[in-house]
Design a protein around this motif. Structure first.
Motif, mmCIF file in Angstrom:
data_model
loop_
_atom_site.group_PDB
_atom_site.id
_atom_site.type_symbol
_atom_site.label_atom_id
_atom_site.label_comp_id
_atom_site.label_asym_id
_atom_site.label_seq_id
_atom_site.Cartn_x
_atom_site.Cartn_y
_atom_site.Cartn_z
ATOM 1 N N PRO A 18 0.773 -1.020 -0.215
ATOM 2 C CA PRO A 18 0.043 0.565 -0.178
ATOM 3 C C PRO A 18 1.012 1.848 0.134
ATOM 4 C CG PRO A 18 -0.123 -1.337 2.035
ATOM 5 C CD PRO A 18 1.133 -2.093 1.230
ATOM 6 N N VAL A 19 2.389 1.259 0.680
ATOM 7 C CA VAL A 19 3.015 2.720 0.178
ATOM 8 C C VAL A 19 3.188 3.084 -0.848
ATOM 9 C CG1 VAL A 19 3.313 2.478 3.011
ATOM 10 C CG2 VAL A 19 5.178 1.167 1.763
ATOM 11 N N CYS A 20 3.447 1.895 -2.387
ATOM 12 C CA CYS A 20 4.148 1.939 -3.113
ATOM 13 C C CYS A 20 3.268 3.439 -3.616
ATOM 14 C CB CYS A 20 4.185 0.836 -4.124
ATOM 15 S SG CYS A 20 5.258 0.810 -5.547
ATOM 16 N N PRO A 21 3.822 4.370 -4.110
ATOM 17 C CA PRO A 21 3.083 4.870 -4.696
ATOM 18 C C PRO A 21 2.870 4.844 -6.726
ATOM 19 C CG PRO A 21 5.997 6.208 -4.892
ATOM 20 C CD PRO A 21 5.297 4.764 -3.744
ATOM 21 N N THR A 22 3.865 3.776 -7.117
ATOM 22 C CA THR A 22 3.139 3.543 -8.804
ATOM 23 C C THR A 22 2.351 2.183 -8.657
ATOM 24 O OG1 THR A 22 6.078 2.546 -8.752
ATOM 25 C CG2 THR A 22 5.831 4.879 -8.991
ATOM 26 N N LYS A 23 2.380 1.534 -7.778
ATOM 27 C CA LYS A 23 1.901 0.782 -7.342
ATOM 28 C C LYS A 23 2.473 -0.780 -8.636
ATOM 29 C CE LYS A 23 -1.585 2.878 -5.721
ATOM 30 N NZ LYS A 23 -1.416 3.604 -4.222
ATOM 31 N N SER A 24 3.680 -0.355 -8.057
ATOM 32 C CA SER A 24 4.522 -1.647 -8.614
ATOM 33 C C SER A 24 4.729 -2.710 -7.685
ATOM 34 C CB SER A 24 5.816 -0.739 -8.725
ATOM 35 O OG SER A 24 6.083 -0.035 -9.518
ATOM 36 N N ILE A 25 4.562 -3.054 -6.728
ATOM 37 C CA ILE A 25 4.436 -3.828 -5.916
ATOM 38 C C ILE A 25 2.987 -4.771 -5.776
ATOM 39 C CG2 ILE A 25 4.352 -5.016 -3.602
ATOM 40 C CD1 ILE A 25 7.072 -2.206 -3.148
ATOM 41 N N LYS A 26 3.379 -6.190 -6.111
ATOM 42 C CA LYS A 26 2.091 -7.070 -6.143
ATOM 43 C C LYS A 26 1.889 -8.159 -5.541
ATOM 44 C CE LYS A 26 0.370 -4.426 -9.771
ATOM 45 N NZ LYS A 26 0.252 -3.302 -9.645
ATOM 46 N N PRO A 27 1.438 -8.922 -5.363
ATOM 47 C CA PRO A 27 1.478 -10.132 -4.685
ATOM 48 C C PRO A 27 2.092 -11.283 -6.201
ATOM 49 C CG PRO A 27 -0.518 -9.440 -4.662
ATOM 50 C CD PRO A 27 -0.527 -8.117 -5.421
ATOM 51 N N PHE A 28 2.473 -12.372 -5.301
ATOM 52 C CA PHE A 28 3.533 -12.874 -6.147
ATOM 53 C C PHE A 28 3.792 -14.615 -5.563
ATOM 54 C CE2 PHE A 28 6.963 -15.149 -8.980
ATOM 55 C CZ PHE A 28 6.303 -14.755 -10.125
ATOM 56 N N LYS A 29 3.068 -15.311 -6.262
ATOM 57 C CA LYS A 29 3.761 -16.758 -5.376
ATOM 58 C C LYS A 29 3.629 -16.991 -4.213
ATOM 59 C CE LYS A 29 4.929 -18.313 -10.141
ATOM 60 N NZ LYS A 29 6.529 -19.599 -10.478
ATOM 61 N N GLY A 30 2.913 -16.109 -3.151
ATOM 62 C CA GLY A 30 2.927 -16.027 -1.663
ATOM 63 C C GLY A 30 3.675 -15.522 -1.260
ATOM 64 N N ALA A 36 9.844 -4.302 -12.157
ATOM 65 C CA ALA A 36 11.053 -3.259 -11.898
ATOM 66 C C ALA A 36 10.677 -1.843 -13.352
ATOM 67 C CB ALA A 36 12.227 -3.892 -12.741
ATOM 68 N N GLU A 37 9.699 -2.408 -14.480
ATOM 69 C CA GLU A 37 9.515 -1.300 -15.814
ATOM 70 C C GLU A 37 8.820 0.196 -15.111
ATOM 71 O OE1 GLU A 37 6.892 -4.319 -15.541
ATOM 72 O OE2 GLU A 37 8.957 -5.486 -15.767
ATOM 73 N N SER A 38 8.575 -0.703 -14.353
ATOM 74 C CA SER A 38 7.224 0.679 -13.229
ATOM 75 C C SER A 38 7.911 1.710 -12.122
ATOM 76 C CB SER A 38 5.957 0.945 -13.003
ATOM 77 O OG SER A 38 5.860 -0.254 -11.913
ATOM 78 N N CYS A 39 8.901 0.920 -10.769
ATOM 79 C CA CYS A 39 9.765 1.304 -10.540
ATOM 80 C C CYS A 39 10.872 2.177 -10.310
ATOM 81 C CB CYS A 39 10.016 0.180 -9.286
ATOM 82 S SG CYS A 39 11.148 0.463 -7.754
ATOM 83 N N THR A 40 10.607 2.779 -9.784
ATOM 84 C CA THR A 40 11.234 4.393 -9.670
ATOM 85 C C THR A 40 12.215 4.560 -8.601
ATOM 86 O OG1 THR A 40 9.235 5.973 -8.383
ATOM 87 C CG2 THR A 40 9.198 5.976 -10.718
ATOM 88 N N ASP A 47 12.718 10.771 0.182
ATOM 89 C CA ASP A 47 13.869 10.546 0.001
ATOM 90 C C ASP A 47 14.394 9.977 0.255
ATOM 91 O OD1 ASP A 47 13.772 13.420 0.421
ATOM 92 O OD2 ASP A 47 14.155 13.669 2.432
ATOM 93 N N VAL A 48 13.245 8.327 0.598
ATOM 94 C CA VAL A 48 14.157 6.972 0.791
ATOM 95 C C VAL A 48 12.677 6.415 -0.158
ATOM 96 C CG1 VAL A 48 15.698 7.310 2.405
ATOM 97 C CG2 VAL A 48 13.448 6.725 2.897
ATOM 98 N N PRO A 49 12.689 5.004 -0.632
ATOM 99 C CA PRO A 49 12.501 4.244 -0.890
ATOM 100 C C PRO A 49 10.878 3.935 0.414
ATOM 101 C CG PRO A 49 13.995 3.735 -1.851
ATOM 102 C CD PRO A 49 13.966 4.852 -1.205
ATOM 103 N N GLN A 50 9.420 3.652 0.038
ATOM 104 C CA GLN A 50 8.543 3.476 0.597
ATOM 105 C C GLN A 50 8.872 2.539 1.279
ATOM 106 O OE1 GLN A 50 6.988 6.983 2.402
ATOM 107 N NE2 GLN A 50 8.501 6.913 1.438
ATOM 108 N N CYS A 51 9.141 1.535 0.274
ATOM 109 C CA CYS A 51 9.030 0.013 0.416
ATOM 110 C C CYS A 51 9.949 -0.290 1.533
ATOM 111 C CB CYS A 51 9.155 -0.892 -0.012
ATOM 112 S SG CYS A 51 10.071 -0.223 -1.380
ATOM 113 N N LEU A 52 11.318 0.294 1.111
ATOM 114 C CA LEU A 52 12.440 0.092 2.512
ATOM 115 C C LEU A 52 12.178 0.573 3.444
ATOM 116 C CD1 LEU A 52 15.499 0.534 0.194
ATOM 117 C CD2 LEU A 52 15.153 -1.411 0.965
#
Length: 64
Positions: A18-30, A36-40, A47-52
């Motif tokens: 939910p914190v990814c502003p580009t919606k690049s994080i998706k469920p995948f095989k559990g 990578a195409e949409s991750c900025t 200032d820092v990647p929100q997922c990190l």
């Protein structure tokens, strides 16, 4: 550049999705994956990647 989630380390908690502003994080095989195409790495938005920032597992999210 983009980030990637290490499947063996990911606990599938879902905190990163939910914190990814580009919606690049998706469920995948559990667990989750980062498209990578949409991750900025949140450049120009934060200032820092929100997922990190929310991930509790060391070395789970790494440069792709």
């Amino acid at each position: 550049m983009a980030l990637a989630i290490v499947r063996e380390v990911c606990t599938a908690c879902g905190d990163c999705e939910p914190v990814c502003p580009t919606k690049s994080i998706k469920p995948f095989k559990g667990v989750y994956m980062i498209e990578a195409e949409s991750c900025t790495e949140c450049e120009e938005e934060f200032d820092v990647p929100q997922c990190l920032d929310v991930c509790m597992e060391d070395d789970c999210i790494i440069p792709a």
